[in-house]
Design a protein around this motif. Structure first.
Motif, PDB file in Angstrom:
ATOM      1  N   ARG A  49       0.837  -1.203   0.000  1.00 48.03           N
ATOM      2  CA  ARG A  49       0.000   0.000   0.000  1.00 48.03           C
ATOM      3  C   ARG A  49       0.876   1.258   0.000  1.00 48.03           C
ATOM      4  O   ARG A  49       0.594   2.225  -0.726  1.00 48.03           O
ATOM      5  N   ASP A  50       1.947   1.237   0.790  1.00 43.45           N
ATOM      6  CA  ASP A  50       2.864   2.368   0.835  1.00 43.45           C
ATOM      7  C   ASP A  50       3.556   2.568  -0.508  1.00 43.45           C
ATOM      8  O   ASP A  50       3.724   3.705  -0.981  1.00 43.45           O
ATOM      9  N   LEU A  51       3.941   1.471  -1.135  1.00 44.53           N
ATOM     10  CA  LEU A  51       4.601   1.560  -2.442  1.00 44.53           C
ATOM     11  C   LEU A  51       3.654   2.122  -3.503  1.00 44.53           C
ATOM     12  O   LEU A  51       4.066   2.905  -4.359  1.00 44.53           O
ATOM     13  N   ALA A  52       2.389   1.725  -3.433  1.00 45.35           N
ATOM     14  CA  ALA A  52       1.413   2.250  -4.399  1.00 45.35           C
ATOM     15  C   ALA A  52       1.276   3.762  -4.257  1.00 45.35           C
ATOM     16  O   ALA A  52       1.200   4.496  -5.265  1.00 45.35           O
ATOM     17  N   ASP A  53       1.261   4.259  -3.015  1.00 45.83           N
ATOM     18  CA  ASP A  53       1.189   5.706  -2.796  1.00 45.83           C
ATOM     19  C   ASP A  53       2.449   6.395  -3.319  1.00 45.83           C
ATOM     20  O   ASP A  53       2.362   7.473  -3.928  1.00 45.83           O
ATOM     21  N   ARG A  54       3.607   5.805  -3.086  1.00 44.52           N
ATOM     22  CA  ARG A  54       4.862   6.417  -3.542  1.00 44.52           C
ATOM     23  C   ARG A  54       4.940   6.445  -5.058  1.00 44.52           C
ATOM     24  O   ARG A  54       5.438   7.414  -5.651  1.00 44.52           O
ATOM     25  N   VAL A  55       4.443   5.389  -5.700  1.00 46.02           N
ATOM     26  CA  VAL A  55       4.435   5.379  -7.165  1.00 46.02           C
ATOM     27  C   VAL A  55       3.486   6.445  -7.700  1.00 46.02           C
ATOM     28  O   VAL A  55       3.788   7.140  -8.683  1.00 46.02           O
ATOM     29  N   ALA A  56       2.338   6.605  -7.042  1.00 46.41           N
ATOM     30  CA  ALA A  56       1.365   7.597  -7.504  1.00 46.41           C
ATOM     31  C   ALA A  56       1.875   9.018  -7.324  1.00 46.41           C
ATOM     32  O   ALA A  56       1.647   9.887  -8.180  1.00 46.41           O
ATOM     33  N   GLU A  84       9.907  10.108  -5.971  1.00 46.17           N
ATOM     34  CA  GLU A  84      11.166   9.387  -5.886  1.00 46.17           C
ATOM     35  C   GLU A  84      11.570   8.918  -7.278  1.00 46.17           C
ATOM     36  O   GLU A  84      10.751   8.875  -8.205  1.00 46.17           O
ATOM     37  N   THR A  85      12.831   8.554  -7.381  1.00 49.25           N
ATOM     38  CA  THR A  85      13.304   8.051  -8.670  1.00 49.25           C
ATOM     39  C   THR A  85      12.732   6.669  -8.919  1.00 49.25           C
ATOM     40  O   THR A  85      12.412   5.916  -7.988  1.00 49.25           O
ATOM     41  N   ASP A  86      12.616   6.334 -10.185  1.00 51.48           N
ATOM     42  CA  ASP A  86      12.091   5.020 -10.546  1.00 51.48           C
ATOM     43  C   ASP A  86      12.989   3.901 -10.036  1.00 51.48           C
ATOM     44  O   ASP A  86      12.500   2.817  -9.679  1.00 51.48           O
ATOM     45  N   ASP A  87      14.282   4.120 -10.000  1.00 57.07           N
ATOM     46  CA  ASP A  87      15.211   3.094  -9.505  1.00 57.07           C
ATOM     47  C   ASP A  87      14.942   2.782  -8.036  1.00 57.07           C
ATOM     48  O   ASP A  87      14.947   1.609  -7.627  1.00 57.07           O
ATOM     49  N   GLN A  88      14.695   3.805  -7.230  1.00 59.33           N
ATOM     50  CA  GLN A  88      14.406   3.580  -5.818  1.00 59.33           C
ATOM     51  C   GLN A  88      13.102   2.809  -5.640  1.00 59.33           C
ATOM     52  O   GLN A  88      13.017   1.871  -4.833  1.00 59.33           O
ATOM     53  N   GLN A  97       1.202  -6.479 -10.542  1.00 59.75           N
ATOM     54  CA  GLN A  97       0.505  -5.417 -11.267  1.00 59.75           C
ATOM     55  C   GLN A  97       1.184  -4.065 -11.045  1.00 59.75           C
ATOM     56  O   GLN A  97       1.369  -3.289 -11.987  1.00 59.75           O
ATOM     57  N   LEU A  98       1.553  -3.782  -9.799  1.00 53.32           N
ATOM     58  CA  LEU A  98       2.245  -2.526  -9.507  1.00 53.32           C
ATOM     59  C   LEU A  98       3.594  -2.478 -10.197  1.00 53.32           C
ATOM     60  O   LEU A  98       4.000  -1.436 -10.722  1.00 53.32           O
ATOM     61  N   SER A  99       4.281  -3.616 -10.217  1.00 51.63           N
ATOM     62  CA  SER A  99       5.560  -3.682 -10.919  1.00 51.63           C
ATOM     63  C   SER A  99       5.376  -3.434 -12.411  1.00 51.63           C
ATOM     64  O   SER A  99       6.173  -2.729 -13.039  1.00 51.63           O
ATOM     65  N   SER A 100       4.299  -3.992 -12.979  1.00 48.34           N
ATOM     66  CA  SER A 100       4.033  -3.775 -14.410  1.00 48.34           C
ATOM     67  C   SER A 100       3.741  -2.308 -14.696  1.00 48.34           C
ATOM     68  O   SER A 100       4.212  -1.745 -15.697  1.00 48.34           O
TER      69      SER A 100
END
Length: 425
Positions: free
Chosen positions: A225-232, A236-240, A322-325
């Motif tokens: 859930r935290d990663l989904a928020d950070r992606v949205a 941060e950089t895509d590498d991180q 799915q998030l990785s995709s």
């Protein structure tokens, strides 16, 4: 004609896992154990030393034999662990008394306890002729009366009692009244009843693992859930983000590897439990919990927990994928945009180079013409001084245009030849 090399093994397979005919009254003692791979050879050697000389089944996963008068054993190797069953008849097999009082039985118990393995279930089963004999035998056992299960089972009037608790000697207790059931039907039903409990215990081995996985699943869900928020938020950089997502995927893969075998085994055993319960067709008796109620109340919720754990793990793995995709799609889009900008920059650079080349070619025509006219001027000056018949500057002026055209035509011809040569190569 010749026998196929696997014919006898195929036929023998259909005769495995069958108990010898059991008659009442008698006592049956069974151990279900998990044996390490390193100890399997030792166990098999110990069993073969006691097995019958003539093995009618001809299969090393099922051996039986006699340890004395009215004392037989049957041993089976399963895909997971083994089971050893002692059949005690005669005086020693009547009642829940101290079996060690009989020297033959004491020796058999000592031999069984010397075998390798970790006990999953061990049971003392007392088979009586009727309900009255069963009730007399039950008086000397400390039953949990509120948890006592009793049902009629099988096609006839067979009846069983048990609280499925482990007693002080480490054994569970099961009482079965034959009530006139034919020995063949009695043996088959009794074996199905015992298999029900054995498969139930093996299935329940997955429950502690399922419960232990919930904190890790909760942490993984929170991280996802935290990663989904950070992606949205895209702060941060895509590498991180990709590194964090890879760590989460590895955690889920590790958890799946640790749980998959045990959970799949529990699922298979649970299916066998349902099949045995259906074959036994337990019928309730007033004042007692029935065998079906006991299974419904305790076993099935445990299996639902195992199933829910694996379903949740699978859903988290799918969401992480799915998030990785999505993240990879965003990275690919950015790379494509960068490539497009790079191509546009290269196109502008090439266009500029072409223009510079055209400019250089034009200047080259002027320069070559200038040098060629210089050479012609030297020649004309020399001839004019020698003959005094013409003005060199006048003739040179007349030659400027033709010389420039000639140089331009020559360079265009050379360029065409060079370009044609490059294409052919």
């Amino acid at each position: 004609m010749r026998d196929h090399e696997l014919r006898r093994k195929a036929v023998a397979e259909m005769h495995l896992r069958r108990w010898p005919i059991v008659e009442s009254p008698s006592t049956i003692i069974q151990w279900v154990v998990m044996v390490a791979d390193a100890d399997r050879a030792e166990e098999l050697a110990a069993i073969k030393a006691k097995a019958a000389a003539s093995d009618t089944v001809q299969n090393p996963t099922h051996l039986d034999g006699a340890l004395g008068p009215d004392l037989r054993f049957s041993w089976e190797r399963h895909s997971e662990g083994t089971s050893l069953t002692l059949f005690v008849g005669g005086e020693a097999g009547q009642g829940f008394g101290d079996l060690a009082a009989d020297e033959r039985v004491a020796a058999a118990l000592a031999w069984a306890n010397s075998l390798p393995g970790e006990i999953v279930r061990c049971t003392r089963i007392l088979l009586t002729t009727d309900d009255a004999a069963a009730e007399r035998a039950m008086q000397g056992v400390a039953w949990e009366r509120d948890e006592l299960v009793s049902s009629h089972i099988g096609n006839g009037t067979m009846r069983m009692w048990s609280d499925f608790r482990i007693k002080d000697d480490g054994f569970g207790r099961l009482v079965v009244a034959a009530n006139g059931t034919h020995p063949s039907d009695l043996t088959r039903t009794l074996q199905q009843l015992q298999e029900l409990g054995n498969y139930r215990n093996r299935a329940l081995l997955g429950l502690p693992l399922a419960r232990e996985s919930w904190p890790r699943l909760n942490a993984a869900e929170s991280s996802l859930r935290d990663l989904a928020d950070r992606v949205a938020k895209d702060q941060e950089t895509d590498d991180q983000l990709l590194d964090s997502l890879s760590d989460l995927s590895l955690e889920l893969a590790s958890l799946s590897t640790a749980m998959r075998f045990r959970m799949d085994a529990s699922k298979a055993y649970a299916q066998l439990v349902e099949e045995r319960l259906e074959q036994l067709r337990p019928r309730p008796i007033e004042g007692f919990s029935s065998l079906d109620d006991f299974t419904q109340r305790r076993f099935r919720p445990a299996m639902n927990t195992c199933t829910a754990s694996m379903d949740r793990l699978g859903e988290l793995a799918v969401r992480a994928e799915q998030l990785s995709s999505l993240l990879r799609a965003r990275i690919d889009t950015r790379i494509e945009n960068q490539n497009g900008e790079l191509l546009s920059s290269m196109e502008r650079s090439i266009s500029m180079q072409v223009r510079l080349q055209q400019l250089v070619e034009g200047l080259s025509v002027v320069a070559l013409s200038y040098y060629l006219l210089g050479l012609i001027k030297l020649v004309l000056d020399g001839v004019a001084k020698a003959t005094h018949s013409f003005e060199a500057s006048t003739i040179l002026a007349l030659l400027v245009v033709p010389v420039v055209l000639l140089v331009w035509i020559a360079m265009a011809f050379a360029k065409r030849r060079l370009f044609g040569s490059g294409v052919e190569k």
